[in-house]
Design a protein around this motif. Sequence first.
Motif, mmCIF file in Angstrom:
data_model
loop_
_atom_site.group_PDB
_atom_site.id
_atom_site.type_symbol
_atom_site.label_atom_id
_atom_site.label_comp_id
_atom_site.label_asym_id
_atom_site.label_seq_id
_atom_site.Cartn_x
_atom_site.Cartn_y
_atom_site.Cartn_z
ATOM 1 N N LYS A 272 5.649 24.346 -16.782
ATOM 2 C CA LYS A 272 5.833 25.645 -15.615
ATOM 3 C C LYS A 272 4.536 26.033 -14.960
ATOM 4 O O LYS A 272 3.878 26.743 -15.191
ATOM 5 C CB LYS A 272 6.259 26.742 -16.455
ATOM 6 C CG LYS A 272 7.472 26.817 -17.293
ATOM 7 C CD LYS A 272 7.838 27.938 -18.087
ATOM 8 C CE LYS A 272 8.971 27.793 -18.804
ATOM 9 N NZ LYS A 272 10.097 27.663 -17.966
ATOM 10 N N PRO A 273 4.417 24.978 -14.024
ATOM 11 C CA PRO A 273 3.170 25.178 -12.939
ATOM 12 C C PRO A 273 3.137 26.395 -12.494
ATOM 13 O O PRO A 273 4.154 26.760 -11.835
ATOM 14 C CB PRO A 273 3.163 23.797 -12.345
ATOM 15 C CG PRO A 273 4.389 23.475 -12.321
ATOM 16 C CD PRO A 273 4.902 23.764 -13.636
ATOM 17 N N LYS A 274 1.806 26.851 -12.355
ATOM 18 C CA LYS A 274 1.857 27.884 -11.355
ATOM 19 C C LYS A 274 1.807 27.796 -9.744
ATOM 20 O O LYS A 274 2.554 28.374 -9.151
ATOM 21 C CB LYS A 274 0.541 28.798 -11.611
ATOM 22 C CG LYS A 274 0.160 29.935 -10.910
ATOM 23 C CD LYS A 274 -1.091 30.790 -11.462
ATOM 24 C CE LYS A 274 -1.482 31.991 -10.625
ATOM 25 N NZ LYS A 274 -2.451 32.877 -11.099
ATOM 26 N N ASP A 275 1.445 26.570 -9.594
ATOM 27 C CA ASP A 275 1.761 26.059 -8.083
ATOM 28 C C ASP A 275 2.494 24.547 -8.384
ATOM 29 O O ASP A 275 1.835 23.705 -8.516
ATOM 30 C CB ASP A 275 0.396 25.723 -7.801
ATOM 31 C CG ASP A 275 0.613 25.104 -6.136
ATOM 32 O OD1 ASP A 275 1.718 24.931 -5.678
ATOM 33 O OD2 ASP A 275 -0.533 25.024 -5.431
ATOM 34 N N PRO A 276 3.876 24.526 -8.112
ATOM 35 C CA PRO A 276 4.694 23.480 -8.307
ATOM 36 C C PRO A 276 4.380 22.479 -7.513
ATOM 37 O O PRO A 276 4.765 21.197 -7.505
ATOM 38 C CB PRO A 276 6.075 24.026 -8.252
ATOM 39 C CG PRO A 276 5.955 25.454 -8.575
ATOM 40 C CD PRO A 276 4.770 25.987 -7.988
ATOM 41 N N ASN A 277 3.962 22.916 -5.976
ATOM 42 C CA ASN A 277 3.461 21.945 -5.110
ATOM 43 C C ASN A 277 2.040 21.005 -5.219
ATOM 44 O O ASN A 277 1.829 20.221 -4.614
ATOM 45 C CB ASN A 277 3.476 22.539 -3.508
ATOM 46 C CG ASN A 277 4.686 23.132 -3.429
ATOM 47 O OD1 ASN A 277 5.676 22.755 -3.561
ATOM 48 N ND2 ASN A 277 4.473 24.416 -2.948
ATOM 49 N N ALA A 278 1.180 21.597 -6.358
ATOM 50 C CA ALA A 278 0.209 20.854 -6.715
ATOM 51 C C ALA A 278 0.154 20.949 -8.439
ATOM 52 O O ALA A 278 -0.715 21.588 -8.938
ATOM 53 C CB ALA A 278 -1.031 21.373 -6.095
ATOM 54 N N PRO A 279 0.877 20.211 -9.001
ATOM 55 C CA PRO A 279 1.031 20.193 -10.232
ATOM 56 C C PRO A 279 -0.355 19.633 -11.075
ATOM 57 O O PRO A 279 -0.595 20.056 -12.341
ATOM 58 C CB PRO A 279 2.051 19.300 -10.776
ATOM 59 C CG PRO A 279 2.151 18.338 -9.450
ATOM 60 C CD PRO A 279 1.780 19.122 -8.498
ATOM 61 N N MET A 280 -1.426 19.209 -10.405
ATOM 62 C CA MET A 280 -2.516 18.520 -11.060
ATOM 63 C C MET A 280 -3.666 19.588 -10.713
ATOM 64 O O MET A 280 -4.881 19.407 -11.458
ATOM 65 C CB MET A 280 -2.900 17.179 -10.419
ATOM 66 C CG MET A 280 -1.965 16.129 -10.260
ATOM 67 S SD MET A 280 -1.589 15.575 -12.022
ATOM 68 C CE MET A 280 -0.758 13.953 -11.671
ATOM 69 N N ASP A 281 -3.564 20.602 -10.118
ATOM 70 C CA ASP A 281 -4.363 21.527 -9.728
ATOM 71 C C ASP A 281 -5.009 22.334 -10.985
ATOM 72 O O ASP A 281 -3.930 22.677 -11.683
ATOM 73 C CB ASP A 281 -3.982 22.572 -8.500
ATOM 74 C CG ASP A 281 -5.007 23.215 -8.010
ATOM 75 O OD1 ASP A 281 -5.649 24.290 -8.511
ATOM 76 O OD2 ASP A 281 -5.635 22.999 -6.603
ATOM 77 N N PRO A 282 -6.205 22.590 -11.105
ATOM 78 C CA PRO A 282 -6.437 23.403 -12.230
ATOM 79 C C PRO A 282 -5.940 25.079 -12.412
ATOM 80 O O PRO A 282 -5.997 25.320 -13.371
ATOM 81 C CB PRO A 282 -8.139 23.656 -12.041
ATOM 82 C CG PRO A 282 -8.477 22.244 -11.196
ATOM 83 C CD PRO A 282 -7.378 22.195 -10.209
ATOM 84 N N THR A 283 -5.501 25.436 -11.168
ATOM 85 C CA THR A 283 -4.929 26.735 -11.138
ATOM 86 C C THR A 283 -3.812 26.864 -12.240
ATOM 87 O O THR A 283 -3.317 28.033 -12.603
ATOM 88 C CB THR A 283 -4.413 27.233 -9.811
ATOM 89 O OG1 THR A 283 -4.299 28.353 -9.868
ATOM 90 C CG2 THR A 283 -3.266 26.476 -9.474
ATOM 91 N N ASN A 284 -3.372 25.469 -12.547
ATOM 92 C CA ASN A 284 -2.101 25.443 -13.651
ATOM 93 C C ASN A 284 -2.495 25.800 -14.870
ATOM 94 O O ASN A 284 -1.581 25.920 -16.009
ATOM 95 C CB ASN A 284 -1.272 24.357 -13.090
ATOM 96 C CG ASN A 284 -0.757 24.071 -11.842
ATOM 97 O OD1 ASN A 284 0.098 25.224 -11.277
ATOM 98 N ND2 ASN A 284 -1.045 23.164 -10.995
ATOM 99 N N ARG A 285 -3.881 25.345 -15.119
ATOM 100 C CA ARG A 285 -4.286 25.569 -16.505
ATOM 101 C C ARG A 285 -4.528 27.118 -16.784
ATOM 102 O O ARG A 285 -5.398 27.623 -16.402
ATOM 103 C CB ARG A 285 -5.543 24.900 -16.742
ATOM 104 C CG ARG A 285 -5.492 23.394 -16.443
ATOM 105 C CD ARG A 285 -6.935 22.760 -16.320
ATOM 106 N NE ARG A 285 -7.008 21.749 -15.498
ATOM 107 C CZ ARG A 285 -8.198 21.199 -15.022
ATOM 108 N NH1 ARG A 285 -9.422 21.986 -15.127
ATOM 109 N NH2 ARG A 285 -8.150 20.123 -14.368
ATOM 110 N N ARG A 286 -3.636 27.483 -17.751
ATOM 111 C CA ARG A 286 -3.716 29.061 -17.659
ATOM 112 C C ARG A 286 -3.196 29.437 -18.990
ATOM 113 O O ARG A 286 -2.246 28.795 -19.672
ATOM 114 C CB ARG A 286 -3.256 29.882 -16.485
ATOM 115 C CG ARG A 286 -1.582 29.519 -16.564
ATOM 116 C CD ARG A 286 -1.085 30.007 -14.971
ATOM 117 N NE ARG A 286 0.427 30.235 -15.201
ATOM 118 C CZ ARG A 286 1.241 28.875 -15.198
ATOM 119 N NH1 ARG A 286 0.817 27.852 -15.141
ATOM 120 N NH2 ARG A 286 2.506 29.005 -15.180
ATOM 121 N N VAL A 287 -3.436 30.725 -19.282
ATOM 122 C CA VAL A 287 -2.607 31.450 -20.625
ATOM 123 C C VAL A 287 -2.097 32.854 -20.177
ATOM 124 O O VAL A 287 -2.982 33.518 -19.300
ATOM 125 C CB VAL A 287 -3.787 31.749 -21.811
ATOM 126 C CG1 VAL A 287 -2.902 32.499 -22.652
ATOM 127 C CG2 VAL A 287 -4.096 30.337 -22.369
#
Length: 209
Positions: free
Chosen positions: A182-197
Amino acid sequence: MTRISTLSLLTIGAALSMTAGVALAGDVVTADKIVNALKPTSATRSLSTTPPADPSVSAKETSFLNSVRNRQTRSLSMGERQEIAELAASKPKIDLEIHFDYNSADIAKSSTQAVAELGKALSDPSLKGSTFVVAGHTDAIGGEEYNQGLSERRADTIKRVLVEKYGLTGSNLVTVGYGKTKPKDPNAPMDPTNRRVQVVNMDTKTAAQ
């Protein structure tokens, strides 16, 4: 009424990012801001005196939440994880940036203050009686199974700190891991912004008092 309730979720990963507005990278969100972001609306605050529009839906939500209390994060099935996500979709939330040591579930020293602010916020009397979901997410780097486990361990770490250092009741903290699904930014799945709690306020009155 759809079965969606948003939880306040913490943002986790090699670099963590919580949901509630949007915290700029490097910022430490204060406890007051977290409290304000997670407070239920006036409508939901009156649930104890005003009957919900659909009592059957409310009862199902409560029953489901009770079924996942005190469960080990890794014991949740894919279906249960998805149901938590659906329930968490519309409730008060906040984005916090919490860093972990590389390839680890240990909170980085640079994020000690961010976790302290979260602990103070969730201990605030205005949030008493709420159940919070702590959901771990990773970016798309690495295998699915590994990321799933890492997201679960990081969510568990946040819960442990909140219980041991800030006195929160463990049964009022439901932890879940989503790995890279469930990436925060589906268009950039590798982006650090997706690492979250993500930490979501489920606003249930069934929490232990």
